[in-house]
Design a protein around this motif. Structure first.
Motif, mmCIF file in Angstrom:
data_model
loop_
_atom_site.group_PDB
_atom_site.id
_atom_site.type_symbol
_atom_site.label_atom_id
_atom_site.label_comp_id
_atom_site.label_asym_id
_atom_site.label_seq_id
_atom_site.Cartn_x
_atom_site.Cartn_y
_atom_site.Cartn_z
ATOM 1 N N ASN A 27 0.809 -1.195 0.000
ATOM 2 C CA ASN A 27 0.000 0.000 0.000
ATOM 3 C C ASN A 27 0.852 1.259 0.000
ATOM 4 O OD1 ASN A 27 -1.703 2.197 1.548
ATOM 5 N ND2 ASN A 27 -3.112 0.707 0.659
ATOM 6 N N PRO A 28 0.498 2.279 -0.796
ATOM 7 C CA PRO A 28 1.301 3.493 -0.879
ATOM 8 C C PRO A 28 1.104 4.465 0.269
ATOM 9 C CG PRO A 28 -0.572 3.657 -2.352
ATOM 10 C CD PRO A 28 -0.602 2.268 -1.783
ATOM 11 N N ASP A 29 0.366 4.077 1.345
ATOM 12 C CA ASP A 29 0.219 4.971 2.487
ATOM 13 C C ASP A 29 1.567 5.389 3.053
ATOM 14 O OD1 ASP A 29 -2.467 4.862 2.299
ATOM 15 O OD2 ASP A 29 -2.801 3.496 3.960
ATOM 16 N N ILE A 34 1.662 12.855 5.188
ATOM 17 C CA ILE A 34 1.035 12.780 6.517
ATOM 18 C C ILE A 34 1.658 11.657 7.330
ATOM 19 C CG2 ILE A 34 -1.110 12.297 7.741
ATOM 20 C CD1 ILE A 34 -2.617 13.641 5.478
ATOM 21 N N TYR A 35 1.771 10.479 6.721
ATOM 22 C CA TYR A 35 2.321 9.333 7.435
ATOM 23 C C TYR A 35 3.756 9.615 7.886
ATOM 24 C CZ TYR A 35 4.155 4.656 8.312
ATOM 25 O OH TYR A 35 4.766 3.563 8.882
ATOM 26 N N ASN A 36 4.589 10.074 6.981
ATOM 27 C CA ASN A 36 5.988 10.310 7.326
ATOM 28 C C ASN A 36 6.154 11.501 8.263
ATOM 29 O OD1 ASN A 36 7.664 8.319 5.694
ATOM 30 N ND2 ASN A 36 6.365 9.162 4.094
ATOM 31 N N GLY A 37 5.296 12.502 8.128
ATOM 32 C CA GLY A 37 5.349 13.615 9.065
ATOM 33 C C GLY A 37 5.011 13.184 10.479
ATOM 34 N N VAL A 38 3.991 12.320 10.609
ATOM 35 C CA VAL A 38 3.631 11.791 11.920
ATOM 36 C C VAL A 38 4.778 10.966 12.497
ATOM 37 C CG1 VAL A 38 2.113 10.141 13.089
ATOM 38 C CG2 VAL A 38 1.147 11.860 11.557
ATOM 39 N N CYS A 39 5.404 10.149 11.658
ATOM 40 C CA CYS A 39 6.540 9.343 12.109
ATOM 41 C C CYS A 39 7.675 10.215 12.630
ATOM 42 C CB CYS A 39 7.051 8.466 10.969
ATOM 43 S SG CYS A 39 5.980 7.067 10.547
ATOM 44 N N SER A 99 11.939 8.136 7.385
ATOM 45 C CA SER A 99 10.841 9.024 7.004
ATOM 46 C C SER A 99 11.367 10.293 6.355
ATOM 47 C CB SER A 99 9.994 9.367 8.236
ATOM 48 O OG SER A 99 9.362 8.212 8.750
ATOM 49 N N ALA A 100 12.504 10.793 6.847
ATOM 50 C CA ALA A 100 13.081 12.002 6.249
ATOM 51 C C ALA A 100 13.506 11.746 4.805
ATOM 52 C CB ALA A 100 14.268 12.475 7.078
ATOM 53 N N MET A 289 -5.142 2.472 10.874
ATOM 54 C CA MET A 289 -4.274 1.720 11.772
ATOM 55 C C MET A 289 -2.814 2.069 11.547
ATOM 56 S SD MET A 289 -6.199 0.227 13.791
ATOM 57 C CE MET A 289 -4.765 -0.368 14.665
ATOM 58 N N ARG A 290 -2.431 2.338 10.300
ATOM 59 C CA ARG A 290 -1.043 2.692 10.043
ATOM 60 C C ARG A 290 -0.684 4.040 10.671
ATOM 61 N NH1 ARG A 290 -2.211 0.399 4.435
ATOM 62 N NH2 ARG A 290 -1.317 -1.701 4.541
ATOM 63 N N ILE A 291 -1.605 4.975 10.629
ATOM 64 C CA ILE A 291 -1.354 6.266 11.269
ATOM 65 C C ILE A 291 -1.278 6.095 12.787
ATOM 66 C CG2 ILE A 291 -2.300 8.549 11.720
ATOM 67 C CD1 ILE A 291 -1.128 8.286 8.956
#
Length: 349
Positions: A27-29, A34-39, A99-100, A289-291
């Motif tokens: 999945n491309p999430d 958003i995902y990487n910023g949260v990480c 993530s960066a 769930m991933r977030i």
């Protein structure tokens, strides 16, 4: 995070475009801002918390008395807390760097059935293994902490099994990580096999250690809290408000330690159940769930720094670290005065 989908995402040829229902594995999430910023946010906060636990720091006399007033503060347990923080720090550092770079555009994209693994795919695989390994270490150090507390209050007289702690946390974690990743990436990053023979070991390595800690640690803490009450009653021949406060303080610490682990890793168990039932689960549920995992998994280090907060830096040559606490074993050292209390395990405010 500790999710089988991340390692599968690193393959150059995955099942993103198939119609078999297994598309969730690619999945491309993970590429979203958003995902990487949260990480990055959660990992940065936890790096601060882990460093707070690890780095030596000078405390005022008042802060020292407050720290000594906390239960579960023997030298052995302080060492485990610091090693747990080091493992968390390494895992969060891996999340932060990965993530960066993903935000910078170094994404592992599908390149078809031909070609050679490029830097994004190799980095994705290495960083995912790095993160999974150090999170496996945190699971085992969390278990070792509970085991050390259990041995302390059960009045085991032999030396603490540090060889066992290190073997479980470093060596067994490495073996489990290899057992889960090698079948998935064999024969190369170009072809991640998604047959049960390749996926089941990876899923077991991801979820079984989490479940084991969730089951075993509360049992160890429950037995330990019962043993504390029995020892206090038998050694002091009475049970007053002071003893009740001691036991209540210990139970609160046990509860918070277990609660942090459940809060940080229960989403992973839920995600595993969703993967089993992926054909009947909407993509929105997986994205949510991933977030949630991206927030809670890295936050373990920060929450641990709040819950354990009795490790005054990893400077084990300090005098207070050289005093081996005897828990409730040395009832003669016990005093109703908080300023003269010397039994580290049962100190209370």
């Amino acid at each position: 995070m500790a999710s089988p989908t991340l390692e599968s995402f690193c393959c150059q040829f995955n099942l993103l475009n198939t119609t078999s229902g297994k598309h969730h594995l690619g999945n491309p999430d993970y590429t979203s801002q958003i995902y990487n910023g949260v990480c990055i946010g959660a990992a940065s906060l936890s790096i601060i918390g882990a460093l707070y636990q690890i780095l030596p720091r000078k405390q005022s006399p008042i802060a020292t008395r407050l720290r000594r007033a906390r239960p579960l503060s023997t030298e052995s347990q302080r060492r485990i807390i610091c090693l747990l923080a080091i493992s968390d720090l390494c895992a969060c550092f891996g999340i932060l760097v990965r993530s960066a770079l993903w935000l910078a555009g170094y994404l592992p994209e599908n390149l078809g059935l031909t070609g050679k693994p490029d830097f994004p795919h190799i980095f994705c695989a290495i960083s995912s293994v790095w993160i999974q390994y150090f999170y496996l270490c945190t699971y085992f150090w969390t278990f070792c902490y509970a085991l050390d507390v259990f041995l302390e209050v059960k009045r085991k007289q032999w030396a603490k099994p540090w060889w066992l702690y290190h073997a479980l946390s470093w060596i067994i974690s490495a073996m489990l990580c290899a057992e889960g990743v090698v079948p998935l990436y064999y024969p190369s990053l170009l072809h991640c096999e998604h047959t049960p023979a390749h996926l089941i070991p990876h899923y077991l390595v991801t979820y079984v250690p989490i479940l084991a800690v969730m089951i075993v640690n509360p049992v160890l803490y429950f037995i330990a809290s019962r043993s504390v009450k029995t020892l206090l009653t038998s050694q002091r021949a009475h049970f007053t408000d002071q003893e009740r406060k001691i036991i209540q303080k210990i139970k609160e610490r046990f509860f918070l330690v277990v609660l942090v682990f459940f809060c940080c890793w229960s989403p992973n168990i839920v995600n595993g159940l969703l993967l089993v039932c992926h054909k009947s689960v909407s993509q929105g549920a997986f994205s949510t769930m991933r977030i949630v995992m991206a927030i809670l998994n890295p936050l373990q280090a920060f929450l641990n720094s709040v819950v354990y907060r009795g490790c005054a830096g990893c400077n084990f040559r300090r005098p207070e670290f050289m005093l081996m606490a005897s828990g409730v074993r040395d009832s003669g050292n016990y005093s109703h005065s908080g300023s003269t209390e010397t039994t580290a395990l049962l100190r209370t405010r």
